[in-house]
Design a protein around this motif. Sequence first.
Motif, PDB file in Angstrom:
ATOM      1  N   PHE A  78       0.844  -1.227   0.215  1.00  0.00           N
ATOM      2  CA  PHE A  78      -0.099   0.024  -0.054  1.00  0.00           C
ATOM      3  C   PHE A  78       0.726   1.329  -0.024  1.00  0.00           C
ATOM      4  CE2 PHE A  78      -1.682   3.268   2.965  1.00  0.00           C
ATOM      5  CZ  PHE A  78      -2.829   3.746   1.999  1.00  0.00           C
ATOM      6  N   LYS A  79       1.840   1.059   0.831  1.00  0.00           N
ATOM      7  CA  LYS A  79       2.793   2.429   0.836  1.00  0.00           C
ATOM      8  C   LYS A  79       3.539   2.748  -0.582  1.00  0.00           C
ATOM      9  CE  LYS A  79       6.544   4.263   3.620  1.00  0.00           C
ATOM     10  NZ  LYS A  79       7.626   4.263   4.457  1.00  0.00           N
ATOM     11  N   ASP A  80       3.922   1.652  -1.109  1.00  0.00           N
ATOM     12  CA  ASP A  80       4.467   2.081  -2.495  1.00  0.00           C
ATOM     13  C   ASP A  80       3.525   2.288  -3.459  1.00  0.00           C
ATOM     14  OD1 ASP A  80       6.844   0.851  -1.295  1.00  0.00           O
ATOM     15  OD2 ASP A  80       6.644  -1.135  -2.078  1.00  0.00           O
ATOM     16  N   VAL A 264      -5.394   2.508  -9.105  1.00  0.00           N
ATOM     17  CA  VAL A 264      -5.769   0.751  -9.185  1.00  0.00           C
ATOM     18  C   VAL A 264      -4.540  -0.146  -9.656  1.00  0.00           C
ATOM     19  CG1 VAL A 264      -7.208  -1.162 -10.181  1.00  0.00           C
ATOM     20  CG2 VAL A 264      -8.245   1.119  -8.955  1.00  0.00           C
ATOM     21  N   ASP A 265      -4.022   0.394 -10.713  1.00  0.00           N
ATOM     22  CA  ASP A 265      -2.997  -0.198 -11.554  1.00  0.00           C
ATOM     23  C   ASP A 265      -1.696  -0.249 -10.542  1.00  0.00           C
ATOM     24  OD1 ASP A 265      -4.257  -0.563 -13.731  1.00  0.00           O
ATOM     25  OD2 ASP A 265      -3.609   1.293 -14.573  1.00  0.00           O
ATOM     26  N   ALA A 266      -1.384   0.703  -9.825  1.00  0.00           N
ATOM     27  CA  ALA A 266      -0.100   0.817  -9.104  1.00  0.00           C
ATOM     28  C   ALA A 266      -0.685  -0.204  -7.850  1.00  0.00           C
ATOM     29  CB  ALA A 266      -0.096   2.288  -8.370  1.00  0.00           C
ATOM     30  N   MET A 267      -1.730  -0.464  -7.241  1.00  0.00           N
ATOM     31  CA  MET A 267      -2.007  -0.985  -6.318  1.00  0.00           C
ATOM     32  C   MET A 267      -2.027  -2.582  -6.595  1.00  0.00           C
ATOM     33  SD  MET A 267      -2.677  -0.813  -3.077  1.00  0.00           S
ATOM     34  CE  MET A 267      -3.644   0.779  -2.792  1.00  0.00           C
ATOM     35  N   VAL A 268      -2.501  -3.025  -7.707  1.00  0.00           N
ATOM     36  CA  VAL A 268      -2.428  -4.284  -7.960  1.00  0.00           C
ATOM     37  C   VAL A 268      -1.037  -4.764  -8.544  1.00  0.00           C
ATOM     38  CG1 VAL A 268      -3.128  -5.758 -10.134  1.00  0.00           C
ATOM     39  CG2 VAL A 268      -4.886  -4.246  -9.085  1.00  0.00           C
ATOM     40  N   GLY A 269      -0.359  -3.760  -9.056  1.00  0.00           N
ATOM     41  CA  GLY A 269       1.182  -4.097  -9.411  1.00  0.00           C
ATOM     42  C   GLY A 269       2.009  -4.394  -8.269  1.00  0.00           C
ATOM     43  N   CYS A 270       1.652  -3.586  -7.175  1.00  0.00           N
ATOM     44  CA  CYS A 270       2.656  -3.718  -6.056  1.00  0.00           C
ATOM     45  C   CYS A 270       2.111  -4.976  -5.183  1.00  0.00           C
ATOM     46  CB  CYS A 270       2.295  -2.514  -5.039  1.00  0.00           C
ATOM     47  SG  CYS A 270       3.131  -0.882  -5.643  1.00  0.00           S
ATOM     48  N   LEU A 271       0.754  -5.361  -5.351  1.00  0.00           N
ATOM     49  CA  LEU A 271       0.481  -6.501  -4.512  1.00  0.00           C
ATOM     50  C   LEU A 271       1.039  -7.891  -5.217  1.00  0.00           C
ATOM     51  CD1 LEU A 271      -3.342  -5.834  -3.672  1.00  0.00           C
ATOM     52  CD2 LEU A 271      -1.568  -6.038  -2.014  1.00  0.00           C
TER      53      LEU A 271
END
Length: 521
Positions: A78-80, A264-271
């Motif tokens: 989440f932080k990333d 959303v894209d950043a969250m999915v990618g980081c997860l």
Amino acid sequence: MQSVARANAPGIYKALMKSLVFENISLQQMQQKIVGFGCDGASVNTGSVSGVITLLQTNISKEIVLVKCLAHRLELAFKDAIKGIHLYTKLNTLLTELFKFYHTSSLQTENLKQTFRALGLQTALPHRVGGTRWVSHVLGALIQVWKGYAAYVKHLGQVASEHSNKKQPKAKHLSMLLSSKELVVFGNFLTDVLTVISTLSQQLQRDETGIYHSHEQIQATIMVVKKYKEREGPYLRSVFEKEEYKGYTLKGTVNFESVRIKVVDAMVGCLEKRFSDIDIGLLAATKLANFSTWPTVFNESNKDFGDEHVATLTDHFSQTLQQQGVNPAVVELEWNILRSSLYNNHTVADLTWPAVNKILGNECKNILALVDLVLSLPASSAVCERGFSLMKQTKTEYRNRLHTKTLSNLLMVKLHTKNEKEYDPTSAIHYWNTGGPKKRRHNFMEDRSNQLSDSSNQAGSSDQAVLVEEQDETGVAIADKDKMLSDSDSDWSDYGSCSEMEEEDDVLTLEAACEDLGFED
């Protein structure tokens, strides 16, 4: 509980060994029993050259599996993902300044409470955003703001209109941020996303959650977050494409779609990046222990289901299994027997491993031993974090001289005591009554009160007995005594009644007193 001489890998490893030896666990038992090591992602624990996991694998067993805490990974993901989002920076400023505005002023807090009461709303004071748990802290702060949005806007507007108030500039700035349409829309969207991520975090932090549970939970979370790219969540629907929120007009324009796609894209990618290792190799094979990942029907299309996972687990833990009396050569054979039996005679989705052990414990003991090993692998180090929190609450500045053993015992009680609703005190009471060197007199006062009541009852009964005896001895003369009383009444009647005698005595006394004083009449 052991104190660490130095906070490096050798120091932590040495303290860990002392703790295990303190519990009377020998090196041979460690080699037979330890199969996993759960920790956060700090390099002192996970270092491949000189980390704690390397020392464990070198000195105890090379088969020990490293499991980096999934709850910590989620927080870091989440932080990333949120890093570099301009709207989040403004939203974080709003939450932080709103908390400081009321937390540092009791007057403003009391006025805000009066505003809540005037509007008929439940009081929802702002929460602090900072802390070690970014997801839960930010989510809690956002929910409080949306609950009391109307009261915040009204009170801040009142303070902003008071030019003599020192808080007027700050209140005006906060009121402007709360009225920003772009910020309110983004904040509600982020609340939807954080609700999903926070739910996953709570599931991963449960003591009973193993690594085999996490595969399905993480994939479900990623799927829901992806849907928010095109669909509004519960919080966003309350404000999306509307000019008012909670009865107050929003100001400014909204360029939200591009921000939503980016988040959303950043969250999915980081997860996916943070949890990439659990979908390959040994950790991916642990999903075999989760019945919900099994196919609903076993047929030709999935006839090889689980074979590769069983082979991977057996090859990695072969030495550990042999030390426990398990024959790795028959594990794969028993897997086929277990799989066929469960699909032919039961509904797989309704099964649990304790029930399977009762049904096929003798027939498939080797494969079930491998499953038990997989079930023991942790998903997070949340229990350690709870231990650190309790340690800070127990060993305070007022109790800073607690011995290590005493502190360990106190933490053991606090960490492993059952909930009050689940606790049955019968065995503890029985132990207290019978476990001491002397017999417990827990009914001492009750017995004493009973003795006193018995003695008083006996005394009363003895008095009654004496009266009865007297009546029995003089029973013949009772009638005569009554007759004597009646005769005495008749004899005294010649001299007048008692009241008349008393009046005469009073008159004589008064006359004598008058004579002494020299009164003739």
